[in-house]
Design an enzyme around this catalytic site. Sequence first.
Site, mmCIF file in Angstrom:
data_model
loop_
_atom_site.group_PDB
_atom_site.id
_atom_site.type_symbol
_atom_site.label_atom_id
_atom_site.label_comp_id
_atom_site.label_asym_id
_atom_site.label_seq_id
_atom_site.Cartn_x
_atom_site.Cartn_y
_atom_site.Cartn_z
ATOM 1 N N ARG A 13 -22.313 108.315 -34.899
ATOM 2 C CA ARG A 13 -23.273 107.217 -35.015
ATOM 3 C C ARG A 13 -24.466 107.563 -35.901
ATOM 4 N NH1 ARG A 13 -23.028 106.491 -28.550
ATOM 5 N NH2 ARG A 13 -22.158 108.579 -28.790
ATOM 6 N N LYS A 364 -52.762 130.714 -56.118
ATOM 7 C CA LYS A 364 -51.589 131.400 -55.540
ATOM 8 C C LYS A 364 -51.841 132.890 -55.465
ATOM 9 C CE LYS A 364 -48.508 133.600 -57.412
ATOM 10 N NZ LYS A 364 -47.546 134.185 -58.366
ATOM 11 N N ALA A 393 -63.634 124.284 -65.677
ATOM 12 C CA ALA A 393 -62.502 123.352 -65.737
ATOM 13 C C ALA A 393 -61.478 123.824 -66.755
ATOM 14 C CB ALA A 393 -62.998 121.963 -66.104
ATOM 15 N N SER A 418 -65.215 126.569 -69.639
ATOM 16 C CA SER A 418 -64.037 125.694 -69.525
ATOM 17 C C SER A 418 -62.935 126.099 -70.495
ATOM 18 C CB SER A 418 -64.447 124.253 -69.832
ATOM 19 O OG SER A 418 -65.423 123.858 -68.906
HETATM 20 C C1 UD1 Z 1 -22.663 111.607 -22.702
HETATM 21 C C2 UD1 Z 1 -22.158 111.360 -21.265
HETATM 22 C C3 UD1 Z 1 -22.868 110.145 -20.709
HETATM 23 C C4 UD1 Z 1 -24.357 110.347 -20.741
HETATM 24 C C5 UD1 Z 1 -24.846 110.736 -22.138
HETATM 25 C C6 UD1 Z 1 -26.282 111.217 -22.080
HETATM 26 C C7 UD1 Z 1 -19.836 112.124 -21.081
HETATM 27 C C8 UD1 Z 1 -18.424 111.722 -21.111
HETATM 28 N N1 UD1 Z 1 -20.731 111.152 -21.295
HETATM 29 O O1 UD1 Z 1 -22.283 110.493 -23.491
HETATM 30 O O2 UD1 Z 1 -22.456 109.908 -19.364
HETATM 31 O O3 UD1 Z 1 -25.019 109.184 -20.315
HETATM 32 O O4 UD1 Z 1 -24.061 111.812 -22.683
HETATM 33 O O5 UD1 Z 1 -26.829 111.478 -23.326
HETATM 34 O O6 UD1 Z 1 -20.129 113.281 -20.869
HETATM 35 N N2 UD1 Z 1 -19.837 117.298 -27.221
HETATM 36 C C9 UD1 Z 1 -19.082 118.442 -27.407
HETATM 37 N N3 UD1 Z 1 -17.729 118.322 -27.555
HETATM 38 C C10 UD1 Z 1 -17.085 117.128 -27.479
HETATM 39 C C11 UD1 Z 1 -17.879 115.964 -27.271
HETATM 40 C C12 UD1 Z 1 -19.244 116.088 -27.135
HETATM 41 O O7 UD1 Z 1 -19.615 119.541 -27.485
HETATM 42 O O8 UD1 Z 1 -15.858 117.119 -27.604
HETATM 43 C C13 UD1 Z 1 -21.314 117.439 -27.100
HETATM 44 C C14 UD1 Z 1 -22.055 116.691 -28.189
HETATM 45 O O9 UD1 Z 1 -22.326 117.548 -29.287
HETATM 46 C C15 UD1 Z 1 -23.334 116.252 -27.498
HETATM 47 C C16 UD1 Z 1 -22.943 116.160 -26.044
HETATM 48 O O10 UD1 Z 1 -21.730 116.878 -25.886
HETATM 49 O O11 UD1 Z 1 -24.354 117.212 -27.646
HETATM 50 C C17 UD1 Z 1 -22.764 114.701 -25.606
HETATM 51 O O12 UD1 Z 1 -21.778 114.098 -26.409
HETATM 52 P P1 UD1 Z 1 -21.904 112.606 -26.901
HETATM 53 O O13 UD1 Z 1 -20.712 112.280 -27.712
HETATM 54 O O14 UD1 Z 1 -23.242 112.353 -27.486
HETATM 55 O O15 UD1 Z 1 -21.784 111.833 -25.500
HETATM 56 P P2 UD1 Z 1 -22.444 110.461 -25.118
HETATM 57 O O16 UD1 Z 1 -21.574 109.373 -25.594
HETATM 58 O O17 UD1 Z 1 -23.853 110.436 -25.483
HETATM 59 MG MG MG Z 2 -25.035 111.622 -26.696
#
Ligand code: UD1
Ligand code: MG
Length: 488
Positions: A13, A364, A393, A418
């Site tokens: 996103r 500098k 100047a 200057s």
């Molecule tokens: C997630 C939660 C949601 C919560 C929200 C809060 C889940 C399924 N959902 O949704 O309930 O309200 O966060 O901000 O947990 N990440 C990984 N590996 C992956 C997917 C994600 O490391 O395969 C990490 C992302 O980098 C991120 C975090 O997990 O830092 C959350 O992932 P994101 O895709 O942002 O989840 P949300 O849709 O925000």
């Molecule tokens: Mg998130």
Amino acid sequence: MNIVILAAGQGKRMKSALPKVLQTLAGKPLLWHVLRTALSLQGKQTKTGPIVVIGHGANDVKEFLAATIQADSTFAKVTTVLQAEQKGTGHALLQTLSKLDVREPTLVLYGDVPLTTKKTLAKLTKLADGVHGQDSALALLTQNLSNPTGYGRIVREADGSVRSIVEEKDATSVQKAIQEINTGIMVLPTNTLKKWLKALRASNAQGEYYLTDVIAMAVMDGVPIRTVQADAEYETIGINSRDQLASLERVYQLNIANVLMNAGVSLADPARIDVRGTLECGRDVFIDIGCVFEGCVTLAAGTKVAPYCLIRNSVIGKDVVIHAFSHVDGAKVGANSIIGPYARLRPGADLASDVHIGNFVEVKNSKIASKSKANHLAYVGDSIVGSRVNIGAGTITCNYDGVNKHQTIIEDDVFIGSDTQLVAPVRVGRGATLGAGTTLTKDAPPNQLTVTRAKQISLQWQRPVKIEKSVSKKMPKKLAAESVKAKK
Ligand code: UD1
Ligand code: MG
């Protein structure tokens, strides 16, 4: 306590080439903020330190970590685990299993939820310790939001106990109306967590292994689930899009503005200051609108900063005035000095007290002693300037011969006329005067006037007359020839 930070997601996103957790808030990647808080909980950590799950843009994240460790050794405890394919938050946590100490609970943080405070996390971990004995309770950080769109919702039973978490994309319209959201931050009993993670299925709208599904499993296993909310809503805001990032930045900056004002700083508009690092101010500092502070900046008492200045890694003394549009980077400015407007102080500019650096003056790697002035259009580089020196100047220290840099030394009480060029290495002796337009290639002796200047002459001379094009076409041959001659 084990601490795991999930940071492998792409952040679709954001529509960016940069992995989401490297997007910056207050000049630092989101992940940096989370790590700093995680490290502040250090006393409670196991030997491994925070474990970061990386995946999308793993090399970029590793590079960031290496650079951060180099700049600040407290980050050296951080380790990484690769999640080669991003199959969801549950799958991400699964990758860390072999690194977790089963005797300790596991705190899960999200790389995209940057501003949770140490106080809130301490509250959460205490809740997990619980009355049911160590390692047995599951603690969830939730938040009531007026606009819960995009978050997982906390589904509760009639008696108020937590039943499950349902993701926005899987929620019914009734569930979507729930305003209590999952922040993603939780403390889990590690031994049972292992079992739960292995049992996760990706049968949901996104085809992902949701960490949030372990909540329903905990309910089935009779593990108590306790929830707590943060003091402030911003602590739980997750960044998924650029507008969320921009609005969290404003919250963060307003918090800093309030801290500054409470410490006795006047801000022309608390909504128009940006601190990307640390800004320490003495009493009665005044900061006008549009100023940006980066790295470590100190402004001593009584200093005034006019609109639209950028100040980075600098120490500014008492009662200094920095006029509008000045750029100050890696500089030291002594008390009562006046800088700008439109001044540029570069790294190594070291000004004593009562120094005046005016418009379009660049300094500098130079030491300038007290009461010296360079008020207009000058370049002072790789120089040592004494006290009470006046730099006229258009003066330029020619410090670079195309290969090497050389030093210019200007002793006390020198007056430089200057448009003078000082071709370094060169020394101007105490009390010397350099005449305007001098190109100094040899040392100037003290107390004398040194001047290199073409001799002034005056000649009788006829200024050429402009030939009108349309007229010249009709001009008699002789006249045209004469006017061509005049032009030559
Ligand atoms: C997630 C939660 C949601 C919560 C929200 C809060 C889940 C399924 N959902 O949704 O309930 O309200 O966060 O901000 O947990 N990440 C990984 N590996 C992956 C997917 C994600 O490391 O395969 C990490 C992302 O980098 C991120 C975090 O997990 O830092 C959350 O992932 P994101 O895709 O942002 O989840 P949300 O849709 O925000
Ligand atoms: Mg998130």
